[in-house]
Motif scaffolding. Sequence first.
Motif, mmCIF file in Angstrom:
data_model
loop_
_atom_site.group_PDB
_atom_site.id
_atom_site.type_symbol
_atom_site.label_atom_id
_atom_site.label_comp_id
_atom_site.label_asym_id
_atom_site.label_seq_id
_atom_site.Cartn_x
_atom_site.Cartn_y
_atom_site.Cartn_z
ATOM 1 N N ALA A 176 -2.610 -11.998 -2.627
ATOM 2 C CA ALA A 176 -3.528 -11.973 -1.213
ATOM 3 C C ALA A 176 -3.734 -9.832 -1.598
ATOM 4 C CB ALA A 176 -3.637 -13.064 0.051
ATOM 5 N N ASP A 177 -2.854 -9.624 -1.265
ATOM 6 C CA ASP A 177 -3.235 -8.135 -0.934
ATOM 7 C C ASP A 177 -4.687 -7.532 -3.015
ATOM 8 O OD1 ASP A 177 -2.479 -5.768 0.073
ATOM 9 O OD2 ASP A 177 -2.049 -5.412 -2.055
ATOM 10 N N ALA A 178 -3.226 -8.262 -3.596
ATOM 11 C CA ALA A 178 -4.332 -7.508 -5.366
ATOM 12 C C ALA A 178 -5.818 -8.760 -4.545
ATOM 13 C CB ALA A 178 -3.210 -8.635 -5.751
ATOM 14 N N LEU A 179 -6.201 -9.183 -4.203
ATOM 15 C CA LEU A 179 -7.338 -10.135 -4.700
ATOM 16 C C LEU A 179 -8.424 -9.916 -3.522
ATOM 17 C CD1 LEU A 179 -6.302 -13.867 -4.211
ATOM 18 C CD2 LEU A 179 -7.920 -13.242 -5.876
ATOM 19 N N ALA A 180 -7.624 -9.036 -2.205
ATOM 20 C CA ALA A 180 -8.640 -7.789 -1.135
ATOM 21 C C ALA A 180 -8.876 -6.908 -1.990
ATOM 22 C CB ALA A 180 -7.466 -7.765 -0.204
ATOM 23 N N THR A 181 -8.876 -6.452 -3.841
ATOM 24 C CA THR A 181 -9.980 -5.427 -3.994
ATOM 25 C C THR A 181 -10.250 -6.084 -5.087
ATOM 26 O OG1 THR A 181 -7.769 -3.728 -3.133
ATOM 27 C CG2 THR A 181 -9.541 -2.773 -4.901
ATOM 28 N N ALA A 239 1.123 -2.421 -10.168
ATOM 29 C CA ALA A 239 -0.302 -2.431 -11.522
ATOM 30 C C ALA A 239 -1.138 -2.755 -10.412
ATOM 31 C CB ALA A 239 -0.174 -3.997 -11.868
ATOM 32 N N ALA A 240 -1.593 -3.504 -9.564
ATOM 33 C CA ALA A 240 -2.533 -3.951 -8.568
ATOM 34 C C ALA A 240 -2.631 -2.167 -7.988
ATOM 35 C CB ALA A 240 -3.111 -4.867 -7.516
ATOM 36 N N ASP A 241 -1.155 -1.653 -7.175
ATOM 37 C CA ASP A 241 -1.416 -0.102 -6.565
ATOM 38 C C ASP A 241 -2.295 0.860 -7.643
ATOM 39 O OD1 ASP A 241 -0.508 -1.815 -3.791
ATOM 40 O OD2 ASP A 241 1.189 -1.242 -4.718
ATOM 41 N N ARG A 242 -1.714 0.946 -8.460
ATOM 42 C CA ARG A 242 -1.441 2.144 -9.572
ATOM 43 C C ARG A 242 -3.903 1.988 -9.405
ATOM 44 N NH1 ARG A 242 3.157 0.538 -12.085
ATOM 45 N NH2 ARG A 242 1.706 -0.671 -13.526
ATOM 46 N N ALA A 243 -4.056 0.641 -9.848
ATOM 47 C CA ALA A 243 -5.161 0.407 -10.055
ATOM 48 C C ALA A 243 -6.408 1.241 -9.557
ATOM 49 C CB ALA A 243 -6.120 -0.639 -11.684
ATOM 50 N N ARG A 244 -6.072 0.299 -8.317
ATOM 51 C CA ARG A 244 -6.928 0.991 -6.470
ATOM 52 C C ARG A 244 -6.274 2.124 -6.763
ATOM 53 N NH1 ARG A 244 -3.047 -2.008 -3.481
ATOM 54 N NH2 ARG A 244 -4.813 -3.642 -3.793
ATOM 55 N N ALA A 245 -5.116 2.789 -6.598
ATOM 56 C CA ALA A 245 -4.920 4.316 -6.489
ATOM 57 C C ALA A 245 -5.878 5.578 -8.161
ATOM 58 C CB ALA A 245 -3.720 4.521 -6.402
ATOM 59 N N ASN A 246 -5.892 5.227 -8.720
ATOM 60 C CA ASN A 246 -6.664 5.456 -9.262
ATOM 61 C C ASN A 246 -7.637 5.555 -10.239
ATOM 62 O OD1 ASN A 246 -4.317 6.827 -10.709
ATOM 63 N ND2 ASN A 246 -3.101 5.322 -10.691
ATOM 64 N N GLY A 247 -8.246 4.187 -9.073
ATOM 65 C CA GLY A 247 -9.552 3.763 -9.640
ATOM 66 C C GLY A 247 -10.260 2.931 -11.143
ATOM 67 N N TRP A 248 -8.797 2.732 -11.307
ATOM 68 C CA TRP A 248 -9.443 2.221 -13.026
ATOM 69 C C TRP A 248 -9.744 0.811 -12.874
ATOM 70 C CZ3 TRP A 248 -3.221 2.211 -14.201
ATOM 71 C CH2 TRP A 248 -2.644 3.298 -13.970
ATOM 72 N N GLU A 249 -11.025 0.876 -14.004
ATOM 73 C CA GLU A 249 -12.030 -0.097 -14.254
ATOM 74 C C GLU A 249 -10.591 -2.056 -15.216
ATOM 75 O OE1 GLU A 249 -15.114 -1.314 -13.495
ATOM 76 O OE2 GLU A 249 -14.814 0.498 -12.319
#
Length: 453
Positions: free
Chosen positions: A296-301, A343-353
Amino acid sequence: MTSINLEIFTDDPTEQAALRAYWLLAEDSETWEQTVAEIRDQLGLTQQQMTRVIREGAEVCLPEVVCPTCGKAAVATNRTNFAELRRLGNVLCASCKAIAQEEKAQQEAARTAARYQALAETFPIHHVNTPDPQEMTLFTAVALHALFSDPAVEDEGLTTPAKIWPKDRPWAPARLRVDFERRLLRADPLVMMAHPDSHHAAFVWEEDTPTGSFYLGDVSYYLLGAPSDLPARSVPVLRELNRIFREGPWPTAWHDQWIALWDELALAHASAYLDMKLGEHHLDMKQGDGTLTALADALATFSLGQVFNFIYRAAKDSAAYYQRGGVNKRQAANSTVGRISAAADRARANGWEIKSFGRPWNLPMSAIDEVFFSKVMWQADMMQTVSREANPPLHAWGPPEAAPTPVASWPADERPDDRPDERPDYSDDDITDCAECGRQIYGSGLCKVCQEL
């Protein structure tokens, strides 16, 4: 020891000799004096001829093996049947067995009829006002539409039990089916009830008395309403629901409910995809609250398709982790959740596509998914959309002057849950890109988000 009474019907000497040799026991009375192949070679008979002679040329009775009902001696048709009769002993003959089966069927039919009579008294058909879609919650409207738009309802007015919907289009996601059925059954206002013509095994019994309970997934439902014709009850309800889904406006409460239903359905699909990918690597994990919270946390972003990407890679890495040795399958499977969160945290922090995956063919959408995402939300592909960036269709607010200004993304604290008092009368020709971030907006200049920044 079992004796044989052989009565031969044929006048052919060769066939008579074949039958006597076929049914001749050895001295031990347990084995046969000659094999079938030896008899055929000795008398010059083909396999087909031998089979015909055994089947039509004689009757073999076993005096020591009799039917306990009529006392008739058992009749053997061949050596295999003879061994079976001798092993079973005194059993019912074919005629008595047929009579017993018929009596049993009649008793069972009478018991079933009595059970259905008891069900009709415990679960009477109610004739009350037809449910008003304007008073339903969004979940009730979506789930009810999916359940009663099934073509099977047109014939009897009864729904197909949720458990036996086709696997390529189930009524609801597997993880949510029981909970959804219970929620719909307890909807306020009440919309449906169990029908007494459902299979009697779908109800809970104490001997032959129904307790008033039934098994979710096994029972059929009918829609509450005034008409006595059950198939006709769903027509006006479905027609009104289709009109609201297509033209609006939505009931006011739906504007606060759609995002929760979106998240619930997306989470169920992420959970099912995680099970599927782990299963492909022969790993198994019992999903608990921690797993669902991480998804659910990953789906929030991220969109569901992007979360599928995280799950795919995490499951693959967990399988490699197990192959390197030092951990059991359970440890390897449980590490998948941490990999998804990281993986979700890293993508969120770095603004990865993050590349968005499509829906695999072996993870089909349910009828509720189709109604909600396609009919209600008008989403061409919900796999590509984050719930926080989605908006209901403009007609959800009714007349154009009542709808909010659509933007690509609404900040969480500014989501338009209430209808604004006024809205400029824009057309599609007025859509331009924000000069700062490129979002599509009505008018010109900066979007609302960039203005605040």
